[in-house]
Design a protein around this motif. Structure first.
Motif, short mmCIF file in Angstrom:
data_model
loop_
_atom_site.label_atom_id
_atom_site.label_comp_id
_atom_site.label_asym_id
_atom_site.label_seq_id
_atom_site.Cartn_x
_atom_site.Cartn_y
_atom_site.Cartn_z
N ASP A 88 106.29 -25.18 36.88
CA ASP A 88 107.22 -26.28 36.64
C ASP A 88 106.62 -27.18 35.56
N LEU A 89 107.23 -27.17 34.39
CA LEU A 89 106.65 -27.87 33.24
C LEU A 89 106.71 -29.38 33.38
N ALA A 90 107.54 -29.89 34.29
CA ALA A 90 107.64 -31.34 34.48
C ALA A 90 106.48 -31.89 35.30
N GLN A 91 105.65 -30.98 35.84
CA GLN A 91 104.52 -31.41 36.66
C GLN A 91 103.23 -31.38 35.84
N PRO A 92 102.27 -32.22 36.18
CA PRO A 92 100.99 -32.23 35.43
C PRO A 92 100.20 -30.95 35.67
N THR A 93 99.32 -30.64 34.74
CA THR A 93 98.46 -29.47 34.84
C THR A 93 97.41 -29.66 35.92
N ARG A 94 97.21 -28.63 36.73
CA ARG A 94 96.16 -28.65 37.75
C ARG A 94 95.13 -27.57 37.43
N LEU A 95 93.88 -27.83 37.77
CA LEU A 95 92.83 -26.85 37.50
C LEU A 95 93.13 -25.56 38.25
N ASP A 96 93.06 -24.45 37.56
CA ASP A 96 93.34 -23.14 38.13
C ASP A 96 92.14 -22.22 37.85
N GLU A 97 91.68 -21.54 38.87
CA GLU A 97 90.50 -20.69 38.73
C GLU A 97 90.73 -19.54 37.76
N ALA A 98 91.92 -18.98 37.75
CA ALA A 98 92.19 -17.88 36.83
C ALA A 98 92.17 -18.35 35.38
N VAL A 99 92.69 -19.55 35.14
CA VAL A 99 92.66 -20.12 33.79
C VAL A 99 91.22 -20.40 33.39
N LEU A 100 90.45 -20.91 34.32
CA LEU A 100 89.03 -21.19 34.05
C LEU A 100 88.29 -19.89 33.69
N GLU A 101 88.59 -18.81 34.41
CA GLU A 101 87.95 -17.53 34.11
C GLU A 101 88.32 -17.04 32.72
N ALA A 102 89.57 -17.25 32.33
CA ALA A 102 90.00 -16.85 30.99
C ALA A 102 89.24 -17.63 29.92
N TRP A 103 89.07 -18.92 30.14
CA TRP A 103 88.32 -19.72 29.16
C TRP A 103 86.84 -19.33 29.17
N LEU A 104 86.32 -18.96 30.30
CA LEU A 104 84.92 -18.50 30.35
C LEU A 104 84.75 -17.26 29.48
N THR A 105 85.74 -16.37 29.49
CA THR A 105 85.69 -15.18 28.64
C THR A 105 85.63 -15.58 27.17
N VAL A 106 86.44 -16.56 26.80
CA VAL A 106 86.46 -17.03 25.41
C VAL A 106 85.14 -17.67 25.04
N TYR A 107 84.61 -18.52 25.89
CA TYR A 107 83.39 -19.26 25.57
C TYR A 107 82.15 -18.38 25.62
N ARG A 108 82.20 -17.28 26.36
CA ARG A 108 81.05 -16.37 26.40
C ARG A 108 81.03 -15.42 25.22
N ASP A 109 82.14 -15.31 24.52
CA ASP A 109 82.22 -14.43 23.36
C ASP A 109 83.04 -15.11 22.26
N PRO A 110 82.51 -16.21 21.72
CA PRO A 110 83.28 -16.97 20.72
C PRO A 110 83.55 -16.18 19.44
N GLU A 111 82.73 -15.22 19.10
CA GLU A 111 82.98 -14.44 17.87
C GLU A 111 84.26 -13.63 18.00
N GLN A 112 84.48 -13.02 19.16
CA GLN A 112 85.68 -12.21 19.35
C GLN A 112 86.93 -13.09 19.44
N TYR A 113 86.77 -14.27 20.04
CA TYR A 113 87.93 -15.17 20.26
C TYR A 113 87.77 -16.47 19.45
N TRP A 114 87.29 -16.35 18.22
CA TRP A 114 86.90 -17.53 17.46
C TRP A 114 88.02 -18.56 17.31
N ASP A 115 89.23 -18.12 16.99
CA ASP A 115 90.31 -19.08 16.79
C ASP A 115 90.68 -19.79 18.10
N LEU A 116 90.65 -19.06 19.21
CA LEU A 116 90.94 -19.68 20.51
C LEU A 116 89.82 -20.65 20.90
N TYR A 117 88.60 -20.26 20.57
CA TYR A 117 87.44 -21.11 20.83
C TYR A 117 87.54 -22.42 20.03
#
Length: 289
Positions: free
Chosen positions: A198-227
């Motif tokens: 529901d886009l009208a609600q504020p963002t809440r911390l989500d473990e799956a989203v955090l794991e996705a960002w961990l993937t990006v931050y652990r390999d910034p060369e592969q995901y440089w633009d997202l990083y």
């Protein structure tokens, strides 16, 4: 015979091309600086309602802040349109401009802090219930960044021209929602509940989203633009927090813990606003790395 507008036509008697006399002198048929910027209208909008010396400062700071907010909205919306199309490079430039404009907004509080409590009390009662809480520009920036609270739109219900765009933005993806969709498009696993929330609600911390960002931050060369995009978003929220903190300290040193003119508790309301986190996983990823 010299062409109109050529250096020769400006001041033929001046032998020095670097002389100020070489500047255009006649603006009867040219667009001047003041005409281009509509300075007469701008000055006409500056209308203190009392004779208090510092009311001029108060109005000037808020006028300038609204102009910066307008620029921030324009840059955010342009960046979001590109992000929605999968483009990441140009939005980085736009978000960098947002960060610089935010710095100007924050610095405005430093000017306002030169106003003492006694100075402010000379004109505070004159503007009644008017308050920065009612700034449609500030509210739009919040909504675009993901601070979703439908109740905050109510002060604008009497103005459909202000309320309708805010309502539309509330129902549309925030800049962070669009960023998460980019992650999913790159193959990073994000649950449907996040992507179709529901886009009208504020963002809440989500473990799956955090794991996705961990993937990006652990390999910034592969995901440089997202990083890079993540770090730029963090710059935006960092500056947003600084603005809110400077707002709080300015209010505390000017009126203490009096009720705000717009009906909020004043400093108490602003202190609670400091707890709002716009991009929770981008902050949490630092702990989990």
């Amino acid at each position: 015979m010299s062409r109109p507008g050529s250096p020769e036509s400006r001041h033929p008697d001046s032998p020095d091309r670097d002389s100020p006399e070489q500047a255009y002198q006649d603006f009867t048929r040219r667009l001047s600086y003041g005409d281009y910027l509509h300075l007469d209208e701008l000055r006409a909008a500056h209308q203190p309602v009392t004779a208090a010396h510092d009311e001029h400062l108060f109005i000037a700071v808020h006028h300038v802040s609204e102009v910066w907010l307008g620029l921030i909205i324009r840059e955010l919306q342009a960046a979001m349109t590109l992000l929605e199309g999968g483009v990441t490079d140009t939005p980085l430039k736009m978000l960098s401009r947002v960060v610089r404009a935010q710095e100007q907004l924050t610095n405005a509080w430093e000017v306002l802090k030169t106003m003492t409590p006694a100075d402010y009390l000379q004109f505070r009662s004159a503007f009644g219930a008017a308050s920065g809480f009612q700034s449609a520009g500030y509210r739009m920036v919040e909504v675009l960044l993901g601070n979703r609270n439908p109740a905050l739109l109510r002060p604008h219900e009497h103005r459909p021209d202000l309320h309708d765009p805010l309502q539309d933005a509330l129902r549309a993806p925030s800049v962070y929602d669009l960023t998460l969709r980019l992650l999913a498009a790159r193959g990073l696993p994000l649950p449907r509940a996040v992507l179709e929330r529901d886009l009208a609600q504020p963002t809440r911390l989500d473990e799956a989203v955090l794991e996705a960002w961990l993937t990006v931050y652990r390999d910034p060369e592969q995901y440089w633009d997202l990083y890079e995009l993540a770090e730029k978003l963090l710059d935006v929220e960092d500056n947003f927090r600084r603005w809110r903190f400077n707002h709080l300290t300015t209010v505390e040193r000017t009126i203490g813990f009096k009720t705000g003119s717009g009906g909020t508790s004043g400093a108490g309301y602003l202190r609670r606003a400091l707890e709002v986190v716009l991009f929770p996983e981008l902050w949490a990823v630092r702990t989990r790395l």
